[in-house]
Design a protein around this motif. Structure first.
Motif, PDB file in Angstrom:
ATOM      1  N   LEU A   1     -11.154  16.556  -6.255  1.00 15.32           N
ATOM      2  CA  LEU A   1     -10.012  15.826  -5.707  1.00 15.32           C
ATOM      3  C   LEU A   1     -10.387  14.385  -5.383  1.00 15.32           C
ATOM      4  N   LEU A   2     -11.531  14.200  -4.740  1.00 12.21           N
ATOM      5  CA  LEU A   2     -11.953  12.859  -4.350  1.00 12.21           C
ATOM      6  C   LEU A   2     -12.283  12.011  -5.568  1.00 12.21           C
ATOM      7  N   ASP A   3     -12.912  12.611  -6.580  1.00  8.15           N
ATOM      8  CA  ASP A   3     -13.224  11.876  -7.805  1.00  8.15           C
ATOM      9  C   ASP A   3     -11.954  11.446  -8.536  1.00  8.15           C
ATOM     10  N   ALA A   4     -10.882  12.225  -8.381  1.00  9.17           N
ATOM     11  CA  ALA A   4      -9.608  11.889  -9.022  1.00  9.17           C
ATOM     12  C   ALA A   4      -8.804  10.885  -8.202  1.00  9.17           C
ATOM     13  N   GLY A   5      -9.356  10.427  -7.094  1.00  8.09           N
ATOM     14  CA  GLY A   5      -8.669   9.442  -6.269  1.00  8.09           C
ATOM     15  C   GLY A   5      -7.632  10.029  -5.326  1.00  8.09           C
ATOM     16  N   GLU A   6      -7.710  11.344  -5.092  1.00  6.93           N
ATOM     17  CA  GLU A   6      -6.755  12.002  -4.203  1.00  6.93           C
ATOM     18  C   GLU A   6      -7.241  11.961  -2.755  1.00  6.93           C
ATOM     19  N   SER A   7      -6.303  11.883  -1.830  1.00  8.00           N
ATOM     20  CA  SER A   7      -6.611  12.006  -0.405  1.00  8.00           C
ATOM     21  C   SER A   7      -6.659  13.488  -0.033  1.00  8.00           C
ATOM     22  N   VAL A   8      -7.455  13.810   0.979  1.00  9.09           N
ATOM     23  CA  VAL A   8      -7.639  15.209   1.375  1.00  9.09           C
ATOM     24  C   VAL A   8      -7.510  15.348   2.883  1.00  9.09           C
ATOM     25  N   ASP A   9      -6.733  16.339   3.309  1.00  8.62           N
ATOM     26  CA  ASP A   9      -6.734  16.806   4.693  1.00  8.62           C
ATOM     27  C   ASP A   9      -7.449  18.155   4.695  1.00  8.62           C
TER      28      ASP A   9
ATOM     29  N   MET B   1       0.848  -1.194   0.000  1.00  2.09           N
ATOM     30  CA  MET B   1       0.000   0.000   0.000  1.00  2.09           C
ATOM     31  C   MET B   1       0.887   1.248   0.000  1.00  2.09           C
ATOM     32  N   ARG B   2       0.593   2.164  -0.916  1.00  2.00           N
ATOM     33  CA  ARG B   2       1.422   3.361  -0.994  1.00  2.00           C
ATOM     34  C   ARG B   2       1.135   4.307   0.174  1.00  2.00           C
ATOM     35  N   PRO B   3       2.142   5.054   0.625  1.00  2.00           N
ATOM     36  CA  PRO B   3       1.936   6.000   1.726  1.00  2.00           C
ATOM     37  C   PRO B   3       0.898   7.058   1.341  1.00  2.00           C
ATOM     38  N   ARG B   4       0.126   7.463   2.316  1.00  2.00           N
ATOM     39  CA  ARG B   4      -0.886   8.495   2.073  1.00  2.00           C
ATOM     40  C   ARG B   4      -0.210   9.856   1.970  1.00  2.00           C
ATOM     41  N   ARG B   5      -0.430  10.553   0.840  1.00  2.00           N
ATOM     42  CA  ARG B   5       0.091  11.909   0.662  1.00  2.00           C
ATOM     43  C   ARG B   5      -1.070  12.790   0.195  1.00  2.00           C
ATOM     44  N   PRO B   6      -1.756  13.411   1.125  1.00  2.00           N
ATOM     45  CA  PRO B   6      -2.968  14.147   0.783  1.00  2.00           C
ATOM     46  C   PRO B   6      -2.690  15.542   0.249  1.00  2.00           C
ATOM     47  N   TRP B   7      -3.719  16.114  -0.326  1.00  2.00           N
ATOM     48  CA  TRP B   7      -3.776  17.554  -0.567  1.00  2.00           C
ATOM     49  C   TRP B   7      -4.421  18.186   0.651  1.00  2.00           C
ATOM     50  N   VAL B   8      -3.807  19.234   1.178  1.00  2.00           N
ATOM     51  CA  VAL B   8      -4.433  20.002   2.245  1.00  2.00           C
ATOM     52  C   VAL B   8      -5.353  21.030   1.584  1.00  2.00           C
ATOM     53  N   VAL B   9      -6.604  21.042   1.986  1.00  2.00           N
ATOM     54  CA  VAL B   9      -7.570  22.025   1.478  1.00  2.00           C
ATOM     55  C   VAL B   9      -7.981  22.910   2.643  1.00  2.00           C
ATOM     56  N   GLY B  10      -7.719  24.204   2.509  1.00  2.00           N
ATOM     57  CA  GLY B  10      -8.108  25.171   3.517  1.00  2.00           C
ATOM     58  C   GLY B  10      -9.277  26.001   3.025  1.00  2.00           C
ATOM     59  N   VAL B  11     -10.308  26.115   3.841  1.00  2.00           N
ATOM     60  CA  VAL B  11     -11.495  26.899   3.498  1.00  2.00           C
ATOM     61  C   VAL B  11     -11.547  28.084   4.447  1.00  2.00           C
TER      62      VAL B  11
ATOM     63  N   PRO C   1      -0.515  18.881   9.393  1.00  2.00           N
ATOM     64  CA  PRO C   1      -0.101  19.876   8.394  1.00  2.00           C
ATOM     65  C   PRO C   1       0.667  21.066   8.960  1.00  2.00           C
ATOM     66  N   SER C   2       0.801  21.157  10.290  1.00  2.00           N
ATOM     67  CA  SER C   2       1.564  22.272  10.867  1.00  2.00           C
ATOM     68  C   SER C   2       3.059  22.031  10.787  1.00  2.00           C
ATOM     69  N   SER C   3       3.458  20.819  10.383  1.00  2.00           N
ATOM     70  CA  SER C   3       4.880  20.470  10.322  1.00  2.00           C
ATOM     71  C   SER C   3       5.311  20.150   8.903  1.00  2.00           C
ATOM     72  N   GLY C   4       6.509  20.594   8.546  1.00  2.00           N
ATOM     73  CA  GLY C   4       7.041  20.301   7.226  1.00  2.00           C
ATOM     74  C   GLY C   4       7.375  18.841   7.033  1.00  2.00           C
ATOM     75  N   SER C   5       7.517  18.077   8.108  1.00  2.00           N
ATOM     76  CA  SER C   5       7.820  16.655   7.984  1.00  2.00           C
ATOM     77  C   SER C   5       6.580  15.817   7.705  1.00  2.00           C
TER      78      SER C   5
ATOM     79  N   PRO D   1       3.895  14.476   5.380  1.00  2.00           N
ATOM     80  CA  PRO D   1       3.925  14.362   3.924  1.00  2.00           C
ATOM     81  C   PRO D   1       2.605  14.760   3.269  1.00  2.00           C
ATOM     82  N   VAL D   2       2.650  15.798   2.457  1.00  2.00           N
ATOM     83  CA  VAL D   2       1.485  16.229   1.690  1.00  2.00           C
ATOM     84  C   VAL D   2       1.940  16.579   0.269  1.00  2.00           C
TER      85      VAL D   2
END
Length: 237
Positions: free
Chosen positions: A27-35, A1-11, A97-101, A103-104
């Protein structure tokens, strides 16, 4: 299983919550993970524009109700699958998402208010949304800022230039009409599609320009051809 690398979406708190909903569905229709980070101000805007509450304790149900609603206000227009969305409270400055380490892939701010633009440009990090955006810039990841305000004052324009110089994509929420829009959802999807274009995420939210005048009146409707958007989250129009 590949590591989860989401897109962060801020509203943020700007008017334009249907833009955020369309981007999330894309994003979800394209199979992307979202934070997902929904600011305190944006919850008031969402309640005002749709009548939907967004609560930390019931965020999944509230999100599903929100994403199912069309831009014209009709409920159950779409059938979103929110199973790969992770919610972070806006006040949680210890969140991933507050840390650069953490993965997004990058971050999309949709819509972006002028207050949000100023906070990110100045590096204030007063909440998780602004902090995540600052981290995205310092890590040289893709940041798309869909500013939604008109007219734009001089100070905001300076802040937008600062973001552009820092590597962000400044994307005003300006619908295009050459794609043959016949419904308010078409105009919303055009802006959402341009946000996804800037992020490099495939979609079929709008009809692309192909160099032929009048093509929008004769070509196939957007989303009718097989592609990433023909998934369970796209629903019916």
């Amino acid at each position: 299983m590949r590591p989860r690398r989401p897109w962060v979406v801020g509203v943020s708190g700007a008017s334009g919550t249907p833009y955020a909903a369309a981007v999330l569905r894309g994003l979800l229709d394209a199979g992307e993970s979202v934070d997902l980070i929904v600011s305190r101000a944006s919850r008031l805007t969402l309640l005002d524009e749709t009548g939907i509450s967004y609560r930390d304790a019931h965020w999944r149900d509230d999100l599903r109700t929100w994403l199912a609603r069309g831009a014209d206000g009709k409920p159950d227009t779409f059938g979103p699958d929110v199973s790969d969305v992770r919610h972070w409270p806006a006040g949680d400055l210890a969140a991933g998402p507050s840390s650069g380490s953490y993965p997004v892939r990058g971050m999309l701010i949709v819509p972006a208010s002028t207050a949000c633009v100023a906070g990110v440009a100045l590096g204030l990090s007063k909440d998780l949304l602004q902090r995540a955006a600052s981290v995205t810039l310092k890590e040289r990841r893709r940041l798309v800022v869909a500013v939604r305000e008109t007219p734009l004052g001089g100070q905001t324009l300076k802040h937008l230039v600062t973001l552009d110089e820092a590597g962000a994509v400044v994307l005003p929420a300006s619908p295009g009409f050459y794609a043959g829009a016949t419904h308010i959802q078409d105009l919303v999807d055009f802006v959402a599609g341009r946000v996804l274009d800037a992020a490099g995420v495939p979609h079929r939210l709008y009809r692309r320009w192909e160099g032929e005048l009048g093509g929008s009146r004769t070509g196939p409707e957007p989303g009718t051809e097989p592609g990433p958007q023909a998934g369970p989250g796209s629903g019916a129009r």
